[in-house]
Design an enzyme around this catalytic site. Structure first.
Site, PDB file in Angstrom:
ATOM      1  N   HIS A  27      49.664  37.081  45.623  1.00  0.00           N
ATOM      2  CA  HIS A  27      49.761  38.246  44.705  1.00  0.00           C
ATOM      3  C   HIS A  27      48.943  37.951  43.457  1.00  0.00           C
ATOM      4  CE1 HIS A  27      52.547  41.520  42.895  1.00  0.00           C
ATOM      5  NE2 HIS A  27      51.556  41.321  42.033  1.00  0.00           N
ATOM      6  N   HIS A  29      46.184  39.679  40.351  1.00  0.00           N
ATOM      7  CA  HIS A  29      45.449  40.775  39.710  1.00  0.00           C
ATOM      8  C   HIS A  29      44.140  40.216  39.167  1.00  0.00           C
ATOM      9  CE1 HIS A  29      48.893  43.585  39.745  1.00  0.00           C
ATOM     10  NE2 HIS A  29      49.600  42.469  39.649  1.00  0.00           N
ATOM     11  N   LYS A 113      50.373  48.454  49.387  1.00  0.00           N
ATOM     12  CA  LYS A 113      51.326  48.192  48.309  1.00  0.00           C
ATOM     13  C   LYS A 113      52.045  49.460  47.890  1.00  0.00           C
ATOM     14  CE  LYS A 113      52.922  45.724  44.668  1.00  0.00           C
ATOM     15  NZ  LYS A 113      52.361  44.967  43.561  1.00  0.00           N
ATOM     16  N   HIS A 150      56.628  46.681  45.022  1.00  0.00           N
ATOM     17  CA  HIS A 150      57.077  46.444  43.646  1.00  0.00           C
ATOM     18  C   HIS A 150      58.500  46.990  43.600  1.00  0.00           C
ATOM     19  CE1 HIS A 150      56.571  45.926  39.220  1.00  0.00           C
ATOM     20  NE2 HIS A 150      57.667  46.671  39.279  1.00  0.00           N
ATOM     21  N   HIS A 188      57.212  39.403  43.630  1.00  0.00           N
ATOM     22  CA  HIS A 188      57.757  38.820  42.394  1.00  0.00           C
ATOM     23  C   HIS A 188      59.277  38.968  42.285  1.00  0.00           C
ATOM     24  CE1 HIS A 188      56.999  42.996  41.398  1.00  0.00           C
ATOM     25  NE2 HIS A 188      55.713  42.800  41.183  1.00  0.00           N
ATOM     26  N   ASP A 261      51.176  36.610  40.699  1.00  0.00           N
ATOM     27  CA  ASP A 261      51.182  37.826  39.873  1.00  0.00           C
ATOM     28  C   ASP A 261      50.457  37.581  38.558  1.00  0.00           C
ATOM     29  OD1 ASP A 261      51.567  40.458  39.287  1.00  0.00           O
ATOM     30  OD2 ASP A 261      53.662  40.250  38.679  1.00  0.00           O
TER      31      ASP A 261
HETATM   32  O1  DOR Z   1      53.762  42.252  34.711  1.00  0.00           O
HETATM   33  C1  DOR Z   1      53.131  42.911  35.513  1.00  0.00           C
HETATM   34  N1  DOR Z   1      51.801  43.109  35.375  1.00  0.00           N
HETATM   35  N2  DOR Z   1      53.784  43.476  36.523  1.00  0.00           N
HETATM   36  C2  DOR Z   1      53.180  44.339  37.353  1.00  0.00           C
HETATM   37  O2  DOR Z   1      53.832  44.836  38.233  1.00  0.00           O
HETATM   38  C3  DOR Z   1      51.761  44.716  37.158  1.00  0.00           C
HETATM   39  C4  DOR Z   1      51.039  43.698  36.414  1.00  0.00           C
HETATM   40  C5  DOR Z   1      49.709  44.186  35.901  1.00  0.00           C
HETATM   41  O3  DOR Z   1      48.934  44.759  36.674  1.00  0.00           O
HETATM   42  O4  DOR Z   1      49.417  43.983  34.733  1.00  0.00           O
HETATM   43 ZN    ZN Z   2      51.554  42.276  40.279  1.00  0.00          ZN
END
Ligand code: DOR
Ligand code: ZN
Length: 363
Positions: A27, A29, A113, A150, A188, A261
């Site tokens: 996971h 970003h 997702k 999520h 998460h 995450d």
């Molecule tokens: O803390 C988070 N940041 N939780 C999420 O679900 C998305 C993520 C983000 O994309 O910044």
């Molecule tokens: Zn995430």
């Protein structure tokens, strides 16, 4: 896994170095554009591959968009890197089942997702009601594409600390029952109830665990002052929940595996009147997990958690090559470049006990 404790000193037989199969981040970003180019190297240095989240603005809702995004990630990698971005599709109320077939056929997309609409960053185009994507979930079940969740309700009547627990009752339990062949990841996981739900569910249900939900609790967010860089969603919970998450991750169930995450936001978007959710852990992610596993006396399970269980869940071959962690304290940078701004990493300016040895990338 190779242990090297031959030069240990001081506290008895503590391992001084640990070599594991290159890990998979379940996971991650990466964002897009200049910011992505700045952050992707933190992950590719250590991880063989990562499931890349599709919550861009606008989101990645088609196979074509996912393949183009993957190509941009590949183009931004440091020279010589063989890091593999595994793409995920962002489900909306309007996702056609044919898109699932195209995603599966592409070979580039490993999952779709489910963001409840409004639940988090760029989730405004998410799903308003699981009933609206019933045909999509049936198609995913039929063609074997896992659903990443999520797991938080957006009902304003539910307190933020209860949103995961209530999601399990209202949404996830009925969903797992209605689609008995669907593979599901509760992303998460942050609560004792989440851990118990996944533990009691069939083997096709798993969870990812972040470093912040393993190492931090709500006191690290709020006691003695608000720490915006510890604000994420799901929000950090109380100590009891952190301990339950840590027991699950460091235990021997194959259902709990690594998903950082890591979610970079520009410092100006975190240190302000209404800060964005996300903890940027990529610069020291594997090292954070090593700390948590060592604290639990479970360093011998780090490889299963970080490198084997996630790959097995996705049916991916275990990657070639290894990474070596050495016990060598170092300081996480105070900030890292992020496009026009900077991003403040988890534990910025503080020490971490383990370090990934340079040149571990081979394979
Ligand atoms: O803390 C988070 N940041 N939780 C999420 O679900 C998305 C993520 C983000 O994309 O910044
Ligand atoms: Zn995430």
């Amino acid at each position: 896994m190779i242990w090297r404790d031959d030069w240990s000193f001081g506290a008895g037989d503590m391992a001084e170095s640990l070599t594991i199969t290159r890990p998979t981040d379940g996971h991650l970003h990466l964002r897009d554009g200049a910011g992505m180019a700045d952050v992707v190297g933190h992950s590719s240095r250590v991880f063989a591959r990562a499931v890349v989240m599709p919550n861009l603005a606008p989101p990645i809702v088609t196979t074509g968009q996912a393949v183009a995004y993957r190509d941009r990630i590949l183009a931004a990698l440091p020279p010589g890197s063989d890091f593999e971005p595994l793409m995920a599709l962002y489900l909306t109320d309007a996702t056609p089942p044919a898109e699932i077939r195209a995603a599966k056929a592409s070979g580039a997309i490993v999952a779709a997702k489910l963001y409840p609409a409004g639940a988090t960053t760029h989730a405004d185009r998410g799903v308003t009601d699981v009933g609206r994507i019933a045909h999509v979930l049936s198609e995913m079940e039929a063609c074997g594409l896992p659903l990443l969740v999520h797991g938080e309700v957006v009902d304003p009547a539910v307190d933020i600390f209860d949103r995961e627990r209530v999601f399990l009752e209202r949404v996830l339990a009925p969903l797992v029952e209605r689609w008995p062949g669907l593979r599901v990841v509760l992303e998460h996981v942050s609560t004792r109830e989440g851990v118990e739900f996944v533990g009691a569910a069939p083997p096709r249900v798993a969870a990812t665990v972040t470093p912040q939900h393993l190492l931090l609790d709500v006191n690290d967010l709020l006691a003695g002052g608000v720490r915006p860089h510890h604000y994420c969603l799901p929000v950090l919970k109380g100590r009891e929940h952190r301990q339950a998450v840590a027991r699950a991750a460091t235990g021997d169930s194959p259902k709990f595996f690594l998903g950082t995450d890591s979610a970079p936001h520009a410092r100006s978007r975190k240190e302000c009147g209404c800060g964005a959710a996300g903890v940027f852990s990529a610069p020291a992610a594997l090292e954070f997990y090593a700390e948590a596993f060592e604290a639990a006396g479970a360093l011998d399970r780090l490889e299963a958690f970080a490198s084997l269980r996630g790959a097995d869940f996705y049916g991916l071959p275990r990657p070639a090559g290894t990474v070596t962690l050495v016990r060598e304290p170092w300081e996480v940078p105070a900030s890292c470049p992020f496009g026009e701004d900077v991003v403040v990493p988890m534990r910025a300016g503080e020490a971490v006990a383990w370090r990934v040895a340079a040149g571990s990338e081979g394979g």
